[in-house]
Design a protein around this motif. Structure first.
Motif, PDB file in Angstrom:
ATOM      1  N   THR A  53       0.846  -1.205   0.000  1.00 47.55           N
ATOM      2  CA  THR A  53       0.000   0.000   0.000  1.00 47.55           C
ATOM      3  C   THR A  53       0.869   1.239   0.000  1.00 47.55           C
ATOM      4  O   THR A  53       1.935   1.250   0.610  1.00 47.55           O
ATOM      5  N   PRO A  54       0.401   2.267  -0.722  1.00 46.70           N
ATOM      6  CA  PRO A  54       1.187   3.515  -0.751  1.00 46.70           C
ATOM      7  C   PRO A  54       1.339   4.075   0.664  1.00 46.70           C
ATOM      8  O   PRO A  54       0.502   3.860   1.535  1.00 46.70           O
ATOM      9  N   CYS A  55       2.427   4.809   0.833  1.00 45.99           N
ATOM     10  CA  CYS A  55       2.747   5.302   2.159  1.00 45.99           C
ATOM     11  C   CYS A  55       1.746   6.359   2.585  1.00 45.99           C
ATOM     12  O   CYS A  55       1.476   7.306   1.848  1.00 45.99           O
TER      13      CYS A  55
ATOM     14  N   VAL B 204       2.216   7.676   5.558  1.00 48.11           N
ATOM     15  CA  VAL B 204       2.954   8.373   6.600  1.00 48.11           C
ATOM     16  C   VAL B 204       3.555   9.631   6.002  1.00 48.11           C
ATOM     17  O   VAL B 204       4.067   9.623   4.886  1.00 48.11           O
TER      18      VAL B 204
END
Lengths: 186, 186
Positions: free
Chosen positions: B112-114, B116
């Motif tokens: 999954t794309p970050c 954060v």
């Protein structure tokens, strides 16, 4: 989170860390340059360890490969020195009879018990015919065998004090107490 | 010209700011981009784009104390994008390799794309880097910020390649543990 995300996040570290890594690194000295200094330091330590006791009046330490002499005519070396030098480092102490008292004379250091005996003989005015026949290590000390003509010396001096002066002189030389030094006249 | 004076030119919207920036940091920025992309044409493009982005971001940014790091960050980001987009670039393999290495630092890697914040994560990584000795820290930054390859790092720091690899491996493990403790396990 993916590896790409973390790789991008590393891009956001503080500017001073970026600049620090861009500066030329501190150069390491090549190992071979340190070898002479290390070798010299090791040699000095080895020499100091071998000769510090010698300077305090003891025999030099036995080096690897040597063995203590075991011949009956040979002179044993003290296994250990007193913890403190009693009469000054680097001197041989000779006891002699003066009147009805024992006195001390300090002379340059002597290694051979024969030399120490000769110095004692001179200090006490005893003729060279009186000789140290043997000096052997026993379980409880040192056994000295002296020519019987030592007994003639008691004609003009206190025989017991004379023998005590010899005991003290040889005991100090071997790092033992006077009681551990036995004298036989032969 | 000093960083402060160059930044003043940006604030004054004086186009001489670009020329002064190119004079002072052009070589380093080009070298940085070339190290990432491996392509002269791409490196020159990234350098030019860096000046444009700097012009558009100063103000509001005021990088007077760290102008090179500010510019280098932009340049790195642009170069990485170029590398990822252009499959024909040889250095793409390096970027992939580095991303895979970075995956080892992620407490719970996923596809999954970050989600954060990259800036916060960058600050956390900075805190981690400050706990390291200087050499380990700069080697990590040279590898994952400047994207140097192992042989280049080994040459720069006069270390063997195996020592550099071991050092980086241990640092990545330590970073993973640090990020877990900071609550980055996703």
């Amino acid at each position: 989170m993916r590896g790409d995300d973390l790789l991008d996040a590393v891009g956001q570290i503080d500017p001073d860390l970026i600049e620090e890594a861009d500066r030329p690194p501190r150069r390491r000295a090549p190992v071979w340059r340190m070898l002479p200094a290390v070798a010299a330091a090791c040699l000095l330590l080895a020499l100091a360890a071998a000769y510090v006791p010698f300077l305090q009046g003891a025999e030099p330490l036995e080096m690897a490969g040597s063995s203590p002499q075991s011949d009956s005519d040979s002179v044993p070396y003290a296994a250990s020195m007193p913890s403190e030098p009693m009469f000054g480092a680097g001197k041989t102490v000779v006891w002699y009879v003066e009147g009805d008292e024992l006195q001390i004379q300090r002379i340059p250091p002597l290694l051979d018990p024969q030399d120490v005996f000769a110095a004692w003989r001179t200090a006490n005015g005893i003729a060279e015919e009186v000789q140290l026949l043997s000096c052997t290590a026993e379980e409880d000390g040192v056994q000295l065998t002296v020519t019987a003509n030592l007994a003639y010396c008691s004609a003009y001096t206190d025989g017991e004090l004379l023998l005590e002066s010899l005991r003290q002189t040889m005991a100090v030389h071997f790092g033992l107490s006077a009681d551990a030094c036995q004298i036989t006249l032969e | 010209m000093e960083d402060g004076k160059i930044v003043e030119l940006y604030f004054a919207r004086d186009e001489a700011a670009i020329a002064r920036t190119r004079e002072t940091y052009g070589d380093r920025l080009r070298a940085l981009s070339l190290g990432i992309t491996g392509d002269f044409g791409s490196a020159e493009e990234c350098e030019s784009d860096t000046y444009l982005q700097a012009w558009n971001s100063i103000p509001p940014h005021d990088p007077a104390g760290y102008l090179f790091a500010f510019l280098a960050r932009i340049c790195r980001h642009l170069s990485l994008d170029v590398c990822r987009r252009n499959a024909r670039l040889k250095r793409k393999a390096l970027v992939v390799e580095l991303s895979e290495e970075m995956e080892q630092c992620i407490p719970a890697p996923g596809d999954t794309p970050c989600q954060v914040d990259g800036i916060l994560l960058g600050q956390a990584i900075s805190r981690f880097l400050r706990t390291l000795p200087a050499e380990k820290r700069t080697i990590f930054v040279r590898r994952y910020w400047y994207l140097d390859d192992i042989s280049r790092i080994a040459q720069r720091y006069r270390l063997s390649e195996s020592k550099v690899k071991t050092m980086l491996f241990r640092t990545r493990n330590a970073l993973r543990i640090f990020l877990e403790q900071e609550g980055y396990a996703l």
